[in-house]
Design a protein around this motif. Structure first.
Motif, PDB file in Angstrom:
ATOM      1  N   ASP A  65       0.879  -1.247   0.013  1.00 17.06           N
ATOM      2  CA  ASP A  65      -0.083   0.049  -0.062  1.00 17.06           C
ATOM      3  C   ASP A  65       0.740   1.160   0.142  1.00 17.06           C
ATOM      4  O   ASP A  65       2.097   1.269   0.642  1.00 17.06           O
ATOM      5  N   VAL A  66       0.321   2.202  -0.730  1.00 18.20           N
ATOM      6  CA  VAL A  66       1.140   3.695  -0.599  1.00 18.20           C
ATOM      7  C   VAL A  66      -0.071   4.621  -0.236  1.00 18.20           C
ATOM      8  O   VAL A  66      -1.199   4.947  -0.936  1.00 18.20           O
ATOM      9  N   PRO A  67       0.098   5.109   0.968  1.00 24.18           N
ATOM     10  CA  PRO A  67      -0.828   6.295   1.058  1.00 24.18           C
ATOM     11  C   PRO A  67      -0.881   7.413   0.311  1.00 24.18           C
ATOM     12  O   PRO A  67       0.416   7.874  -0.288  1.00 24.18           O
ATOM     13  N   SER A  68      -1.975   8.193   0.068  1.00 25.37           N
ATOM     14  CA  SER A  68      -1.982   9.250  -0.965  1.00 25.37           C
ATOM     15  C   SER A  68      -0.931  10.219  -0.596  1.00 25.37           C
ATOM     16  O   SER A  68      -0.593  10.839  -1.441  1.00 25.37           O
ATOM     17  N   ASP A  69      -0.714  10.642   0.759  1.00 24.97           N
ATOM     18  CA  ASP A  69       0.116  11.756   1.014  1.00 24.97           C
ATOM     19  C   ASP A  69       1.357  11.405   0.958  1.00 24.97           C
ATOM     20  O   ASP A  69       2.222  12.534   1.044  1.00 24.97           O
ATOM     21  N   LYS A  70       1.690  10.172   0.809  1.00 24.57           N
ATOM     22  CA  LYS A  70       3.223   9.807   0.721  1.00 24.57           C
ATOM     23  C   LYS A  70       3.729   9.307  -0.524  1.00 24.57           C
ATOM     24  O   LYS A  70       4.533   8.928  -0.854  1.00 24.57           O
ATOM     25  N   ARG A  71       2.737   9.476  -1.760  1.00 25.97           N
ATOM     26  CA  ARG A  71       2.701   8.906  -2.852  1.00 25.97           C
ATOM     27  C   ARG A  71       4.038   9.475  -3.555  1.00 25.97           C
ATOM     28  O   ARG A  71       4.757   8.557  -4.345  1.00 25.97           O
ATOM     29  N   VAL A  72       4.253  10.761  -3.567  1.00 25.70           N
ATOM     30  CA  VAL A  72       5.723  11.348  -4.181  1.00 25.70           C
ATOM     31  C   VAL A  72       6.681  10.723  -3.801  1.00 25.70           C
ATOM     32  O   VAL A  72       7.527  10.477  -4.447  1.00 25.70           O
ATOM     33  N   ALA A  73       6.855  10.617  -2.459  1.00 28.39           N
ATOM     34  CA  ALA A  73       8.128  10.245  -1.842  1.00 28.39           C
ATOM     35  C   ALA A  73       8.502   8.778  -2.115  1.00 28.39           C
ATOM     36  O   ALA A  73       9.704   8.366  -2.814  1.00 28.39           O
ATOM     37  N   VAL A  74       7.258   7.867  -2.308  1.00 32.40           N
ATOM     38  CA  VAL A  74       7.511   6.423  -2.525  1.00 32.40           C
ATOM     39  C   VAL A  74       7.647   6.313  -4.221  1.00 32.40           C
ATOM     40  O   VAL A  74       8.638   5.433  -4.370  1.00 32.40           O
ATOM     41  N   LEU A  75       7.279   7.215  -5.034  1.00 30.21           N
ATOM     42  CA  LEU A  75       7.471   6.992  -6.267  1.00 30.21           C
ATOM     43  C   LEU A  75       9.158   7.301  -6.492  1.00 30.21           C
ATOM     44  O   LEU A  75       9.705   6.756  -7.403  1.00 30.21           O
ATOM     45  N   LYS A  76       9.671   8.475  -5.877  1.00 34.74           N
ATOM     46  CA  LYS A  76      11.085   8.594  -5.984  1.00 34.74           C
ATOM     47  C   LYS A  76      11.714   7.470  -5.622  1.00 34.74           C
ATOM     48  O   LYS A  76      12.921   6.944  -6.312  1.00 34.74           O
TER      49      LYS A  76
END
Length: 126
Positions: A65-76
């Motif tokens: 799972d990837v929380p929507s508020d953490k999506r950019v950091a996870v994508l990086k």
């Protein structure tokens, strides 16, 4: 076939509940305590499962799972760990859970998990 062989073959077919009931009946009938033997059996089973886990040499890193508020950091982090482009990394996160890395060493799997969790993703190693 001898009597002991027949008994052994029948014991192999018992369920866990049936085996537990059998132990209780043997204890009551013969006035014995099987708990010491049971502890040895449990210990041996635990040792066997630990040995089986140690034999595993490749692991999969699964992003759950990837929380929507953490999506950019996870994508990086996804892009850093793989050769995915931005659109592929975004697409990857839309169909979770999904394996990010497959058949990697334990060290590589742990490192990827640590980085992804630091960015906010929920990750498991299988």
């Amino acid at each position: 076939m001898s009597t002991t062989t027949e008994i052994l073959e029948k014991l192999k077919t018992l369920t866990l509940v049936e085996a537990s009931e059998l132990v209780t009946q043997i204890e009551e009938t013969f006035g014995v305590d099987a708990s010491a033997t049971g502890a040895v059996m449990v210990q041996n089973t635990a040792t066997e499962s630990t040995t089986q886990e140690e034999e595993k040499t490749t692991f999969d890193v699964i992003v759950e799972d990837v929380p929507s508020d953490k999506r950019v950091a996870v994508l990086k982090v996804l892009r850093k760990l793989t050769s995915l482009g931005l659109s592929d990394a975004k697409e990857f996160t839309t169909s979770l859970p999904k394996a990010l890395k497959e058949a990697v060493s334990k060290e590589e799997a742990e490192e990827a998990k640590t980085q992804l969790e630091s960015a906010g993703a929920k990750v498991k190693i299988a």
